[in-house]
Write an enzyme that holds these catalytic residues in place. Structure first.
Site, PDB file in Angstrom:
ATOM      1  N   HIS A 435      15.288   2.779  20.703  1.00 18.21           N
ATOM      2  CA  HIS A 435      14.193   1.808  20.730  1.00 18.21           C
ATOM      3  C   HIS A 435      13.083   2.172  21.709  1.00 18.21           C
ATOM      4  CE1 HIS A 435      15.586  -1.497  18.141  1.00 18.21           C
ATOM      5  NE2 HIS A 435      16.808  -1.174  18.522  1.00 18.21           N
ATOM      6  N   LYS A 767       3.927 -10.944  24.361  1.00 17.13           N
ATOM      7  CA  LYS A 767       4.987  -9.940  24.439  1.00 17.13           C
ATOM      8  C   LYS A 767       5.372  -9.762  25.900  1.00 17.13           C
ATOM      9  CE  LYS A 767       2.272  -7.134  22.151  1.00 17.13           C
ATOM     10  NZ  LYS A 767       3.072  -6.637  21.056  1.00 17.13           N
ATOM     11  N   ARG A 768       6.459  -9.062  26.120  1.00 15.80           N
ATOM     12  CA  ARG A 768       6.903  -8.779  27.481  1.00 15.80           C
ATOM     13  C   ARG A 768       5.765  -8.161  28.281  1.00 15.80           C
ATOM     14  NH1 ARG A 768       9.730  -3.910  28.970  1.00 15.80           N
ATOM     15  NH2 ARG A 768       9.760  -3.439  26.746  1.00 15.80           N
ATOM     16  N   LYS A 773       2.165  -1.977  27.631  1.00 16.49           N
ATOM     17  CA  LYS A 773       1.699  -2.905  26.597  1.00 16.49           C
ATOM     18  C   LYS A 773       0.243  -3.331  26.853  1.00 16.49           C
ATOM     19  CE  LYS A 773       6.327  -4.603  25.491  1.00 16.49           C
ATOM     20  NZ  LYS A 773       6.438  -4.256  24.060  1.00 16.49           N
ATOM     21  N   THR A 879       7.758  -5.858  16.818  1.00 21.19           N
ATOM     22  CA  THR A 879       8.067  -6.741  15.681  1.00 21.19           C
ATOM     23  C   THR A 879       7.114  -7.924  15.640  1.00 21.19           C
ATOM     24  OG1 THR A 879       9.766  -7.832  17.032  1.00 21.19           O
ATOM     25  CG2 THR A 879      10.501  -6.134  15.486  1.00 21.19           C
ATOM     26  N   LYS A 883       5.175 -10.179  12.457  1.00 22.56           N
ATOM     27  CA  LYS A 883       5.145 -11.641  12.294  1.00 22.56           C
ATOM     28  C   LYS A 883       3.703 -12.133  12.178  1.00 22.56           C
ATOM     29  CE  LYS A 883       9.143 -11.657  15.304  1.00 22.56           C
ATOM     30  NZ  LYS A 883       9.556 -11.758  16.711  1.00 22.56           N
TER      31      LYS A 883
END
Length: 1037
Positions: A435, A767-768, A773, A879, A883
């Protein structure tokens, strides 16, 4: 809140008299109309279900019961058509009174939730027991999904939705004085995960059940989860999750299913010739089961979570009575804390030890359970060669890596198999999903810690490592030693550990041969030089004679030439004498050079011989120092390498990610075992992420597609493309989005106190919180937007900018200081902008605290723009991007993770793309290190603006410094925020331009939903089942 009594007409239906022989309450039952006898009969059956009919069957250790439920009874037992609102209301009342978690007589929301959940659980248990009984009869191959996270979210609405009982439960609760939506909010999110890893695992379980695949999930039952995030004036603060404080009505504790999990101790060789792991400490892993229903199917799978404890005899009563209370309870405290917190801080040795204990507990308890089931279903005729034909174990990331040595340990030490037999079984059973490409996320454990905690497993890992080394040498050969050296360094499981003597000998001998060749070559060169010098001398002599002859030839034959001949003779004699002297000098020089070179060669020979002797007697030379451990660095176990070696399949989770895995992360393994590597692009369940969380959109999809089949056959979504320009659809689409945005307006007001306008664009990044990110890029872009607004007049602002509500959500890991600074900056910027009267509704910035699945289910349906802007090549898949696309949100992002495939599916014109690409990143970082990067003027201005104090007194120097300098820890802008900043601003301008054209924007939104069908987890699960697990769907009769 005031206590709420039962509605008077239903209060008499309380079942408190059921066991006293008083049946007078029957007369108070409401009329069931023409079906009164059948309905009353069903009601009475519902009263005795928990005691007579509903037996929660022990699917692991209970003796096999033949024909527990006959095939003829399946339809009657499992059919949801037996349930109407009245029957459900009776069941809810029954649980409110006779399965009490609250005081009798009142029916407040918490009590209503528990009673409702327990009534739903009754239905699930019927399907659950039937599923497990049917699977045991068939005894087919099953998949077991091991994950440290399962981010389930709330269960109630998902469960009744999958059971097709939403309407009935809504009506039943309405008759009892409550709304289903209000009851559902009483359920806390299960704190069993943190981010995409756990949410993916939960989506997979939903798809497995819906598609009728035989499978189980295994995880840990965390008492306090990761943490509950609160936002204060100081930024993010963490407190323990409280999700289990009132109990969990969805779980069933299996007191009869527990396994010992051992730590520490030592390994001895027994008289039977087997290794025995003795001594140390042991805890008990107890099973807690949660049913996982599929959509419109009887199949109900199992999620088994482990909780740890010790027996009562481990409580030191003597110490307690002596006042040593902590000491008395030490064993219990040490056992329980294993399952206290998800990802405990690991900066201390104690934290690292606890994390390793967690991972081993998951692996050991789960494998013992799987093996017990295999043996039980083998009817005492266990054929271990059949194990891979009955069991597929999937390791979700590197956390369950210890499955490999643990399965080996059980098979060899306990079941008596040979190493070869056990290794073949293990490799055929286990598969690994990668991952991440981040080096720090590819787990490495201290060998010293693991030797102390799991001594037998280290022995097994060492043997696997030695076999791997032999395989590498066999595969790549010894012809190209630099290549072999690189492969051994890349692929070895044990890092910074001495290589086996055989490998040291191999390279030492190879070096001797190389040095001998070098000496021989030097001698050959010296000999060639001697020959060349000799030739040179001979040529010099030859030239002198030719000169004399030339004079002779130059004379004529007349008598007058005698003087000339005499002159020539004299010249010849003079030349001859000179040449003789020169030759003697040259001969002496050559002789001296030859002697010198011979001596030099002899000295080199002696030196080399001595050096080789020293190497033989001592250790490898500096060139071979890599064969020995370096005391300056710790010895490590590289878990990802162990995964690749021990698994029969290795998959990435997006096409670009799988390419990076093969090209960079595990390139040496890929070249050795190319058939092991696959891609399985992630997916999310359209049930939870469209059907249940976005009912407004679901109705539109069903209407325009003409069927609800899209819920289980996502390819049907593609039919929307032909209506992308339909004005009627546009009107309905925008109305659904506005309705969802109003829910977010309420959520933001409730969670933060801020008021935002539903007329603004909803721009969301959830998100985290992590530097890669790049929430920092987003907030700096907002700062630039705000700065430009402040430089304009009111009229200019209105004409230049589309109103936006910028929404953030996500948790920064408790010890990740830089991520917490980013959270602080977001909240400070929001506090300033949101209170600026000059800006008003043109720009709002909100961080929704304690982001979780339930909040996502509100935000995602309302989203219009979603940011997926990680540094290219660093996000495995993602992911949430899937969505958002499913819900008609348009993405802005880089070519990273699943963004690449989403853009392909929805159309390039319906995706806002910017930023450097993955293949450019390494060169860009190199240029930065060389000082060649020139930052954009706007980027420098934004950093200066942040430092100016506009957003409060907090000192952001350290955060800004991470974006400055050329290289080094904490600086150098490793994630290329500055590099991508100009392109990001330009792309945001394109977003504003597109949003002003609502017809174009709505079309883009529709095409995002239509193109999202590939990203259903149903597709992903079919691929895993066919390509990795080799399991088949089993539809219950």
């Amino acid at each position: 809140m005031a206590s709420k009594p039962f509605p008077s007409r239903l209060a008499a239906r309380s079942c408190r008299n059921c066991f006293s022989g008083d049946l007078s309450f029957v007369s108070s039952l409401p009329s069931f109309g023409s079906k009164s006898i059948e309905a009353r009969s069903l009601f009475f059956r519902s009263l005795r279900l928990p005691y007579r009919f509903i037996r929660v069957k022990n699917v692991t250790s209970e003796p096999k019961i033949a024909d527990l439920v006959s095939e003829e009874d399946y339809h009657n037992v499992l059919s949801s058509s037996l349930y109407d609102a009245s029957t459900i209301a009776s069941s809810i009342i029954y649980h409110a009174e006779l399965t009490p978690s609250f005081s009798a007589g009142h029916f407040q929301l918490p009590k209503a939730y528990f009673a409702t959940a327990e009534s739903v659980r009754d239905v699930l248990i019927r399907n659950w027991n039937a599923t497990n009984s049917y699977y045991e009869k068939l005894n087919m191959k099953q998949a077991y999904y091991l994950s440290m996270e399962f981010l389930q979210g709330r269960t109630l609405l998902n469960a009744i939705g999958n059971l097709e009982l939403t309407g009935q439960y809504a009506e039943a609760l309405k008759n009892l004085g409550h709304r289903l939506e209000n009851v559902a909010t009483q359920e806390p999110d299960a704190a069993l995960g943190n981010g995409g890893l756990g949410r993916l695992a939960s989506c997979f379980l939903d798809s497995l059940a819906t598609l009728n695949y035989p499978a189980w999930g295994y995880g840990l039952r965390y008492k306090y989860g990761l943490f509950q995030q609160t936002i204060t004036k100081d930024g993010q603060e963490e407190v323990a999750e409280s999700w289990l404080e009132m109990g969990n009505p969805w779980e069933i504790v299996r007191h009869d299913i527990s396994y010992p999990v051992k730590f520490y101790g030592k390994v001895v060789l027994g008289s039977d010739g087997r290794k025995h792991w003795i001594g140390g400490e042991s805890v008990k892993a107890v099973a807690y089961d949660i049913p996982i229903p599929g959509f419109k199917t009887k199949t109900t799978l199992n999620l088994r979570l482990w909780s740890t404890k010790v027996s009562a005899k481990d409580f030191d009563l003597e110490a307690f009575n002596a006042g040593k209370h902590s000491q008395a309870n030490e064993a219990q405290a040490n056992a329980e804390k294993i399952c206290y917190v998800l990802y405990p801080g690991d900066e201390s040795v104690e934290g690292k030890t606890l994390r390793l204990k967690q991972q081993y507990t998951l692996c050991s308890a789960s494998l013992q359970d799987i093996i017990a089931r295999f043996e039980r279903l083998s009817d005492n005729l266990v054929n271990w060669e059949e194990f891979p034909n009955k069991v597929a174990v999937q390791m979700n990331d590197t956390h369950p890596t210890l499955c490999i040595p643990e399965l080996m340990r059980i098979l060899i030490d306990i079941k008596g198999l040979t190493w070869k037999e056990a290794w073949n079984i293990t490799q055929s059973t286990v598969a690994y999903t990668n991952h991440t490409v981040l080096p720090e996320a590819l787990e490495k454990w201290s060998l010293e810690l693991m030797q102390k905690l799991l001594p037998r497993h280290v022995e097994i890992i060492e043997e696997i490592d030695q076999e791997l080394i032999s395989n590498i040498i066999s595969e790549f050969g010894t012809e190209d030693l630099p290549l072999l050296e690189q492969k051994l360094k890349d692929m070895r499981i044990l890092g910074n550990l001495d290589f086996p003597d055989s490998v040291v000998h191999l390279f030492t001998e190879a070096k001797k041969i190389a040095e001998a060749k070098k000496i021989a070559e030097a001698k050959k060169i010296a000999e060639a030089k001697k020959i060349a010098e000799a030739k040179k001398i001979a040529e010099a002599k030859s030239k002198g004679k030719i000169l004399v002859k030339s004079f002779e030839l130059a004379t004529d034959n007349t008598g007058k030439g005698l003087g000339i001949e005499k002159m020539a003779e004299e010249i010849s004699l003079t030349t001859s004498e000179d040449n003789q002297v020169e030759e003697e000098e040259n001969d002496n020089q050559v002789e001296e050079e030859d002697t010198s070179k011979d001596n030099q060669v002899e000295e080199e020979d002696t030196s080399e011989d001595n050096q080789v002797e020293e190497e033989d007697e001592d250790s490898p030379s500096a060139e071979l120092s890599w064969l020995k451990s370096n005391i300056k660095f710790p010895k490590m176990v590289q878990m990802a390498n162990l995964c690749v070696v021990g698994a029969h399949a290795v998959n990435g989770v997006a096409e670009i990610h799988s390419d990076i895995v093969k090209r960079d992360v595990f390139n040496s393994f890929y070249k050795m075992w190319p058939n092991k590597f696959q891609n399985k692009t992630n997916g999310v369940t359209p049930r939870r992420w469209i059907r249940f969380c976005n009912p407004e959109l679901s109705k539109i999809l069903t209407k325009w597609i003409g069927t609800e089949d899209w819920v289980v056959n996502a390819e049907k979504l593609e039919e929307l493309k032909k209506y992308a320009d339909n004005e009627d659809l546009h009107v309905e689409w925008r109305a659904a989005k506005t309705s969802n945005k109003m829910k977010v307006v309420s959520l933001i007001r409730e969670k933060t106190g801020y008021t935002v306008s539903a007329d603004a664009m909803f721009d969301i990044q959830v998100k985290r919180i992590h530097e890669y990110k790049r929430q920092l890029l987003n907030i700096l872009g907002i700062v630039h937007r705000y700065k430009k607004m402040k430089e304009m007049s009111a009229e200019e602002r209105i004409s230049s900018f589309v109103p936006r509500v910028c929404i953030f959500g996500g948790k920064a890991f408790a010890t990740y200081a830089q991520a917490k600074r980013i959270v602080k900056l977001i909240t400070d910027v929001g506090a300033t902008i949101n209170h600026d009267p000059d800006i008003g509704d043109l720009l709002k910035v909100v961080l929704v605290p304690d982001y979780n699945v339930s909040i996502a289910e509100v935000l995602i349906p309302a989203s219009e723009l979603s940011q997926h802007i990680s540094t290219a090549g660093m996000e495995a898949s993602g992911t949430s991007n899937m969505k958002f696309a499913m819900n008609g949100c348009i993405l802005i992002g880089t070519l990273d993770g699943a963004n690449v495939e989403i853009r392909q599916e929805v159309g390039e014109e319906n995706f806002f793309l910017f930023g450097a690409q993955a293949h450019e990143i390494a060169d860009l970082r190199k240029e930065r290190a060389q000082g060649k990067f020139v930052p954009d003027r706007r980027f420098e201005e934004v950093k200066k603006y942040v430092r100016s104090g506009v957003f409060g007194p907090y000192n952001y120097d350290e955060l800004m410094r991470s974006l400055e300098g050329n290289e080094g820890y904490g600086c150098g802008d490793y994630f290329l925020v500055g590099k991508d900043f100009p392109a990001y601003l330009e792309c945001q301008d394109e977003v504003d331009k597109a949003y002003r054209d609502q017809k174009r924007w709505t079309r883009m939104s529709i095409l995002n939903t239509a193109g999202s069908h590939k990203f259903s987890s149903d597709r992903t699960i079919h691929e895993y089942a066919n390509d990795i697990w080799n399991i088949q769907p089993q539809l219950l009769p």
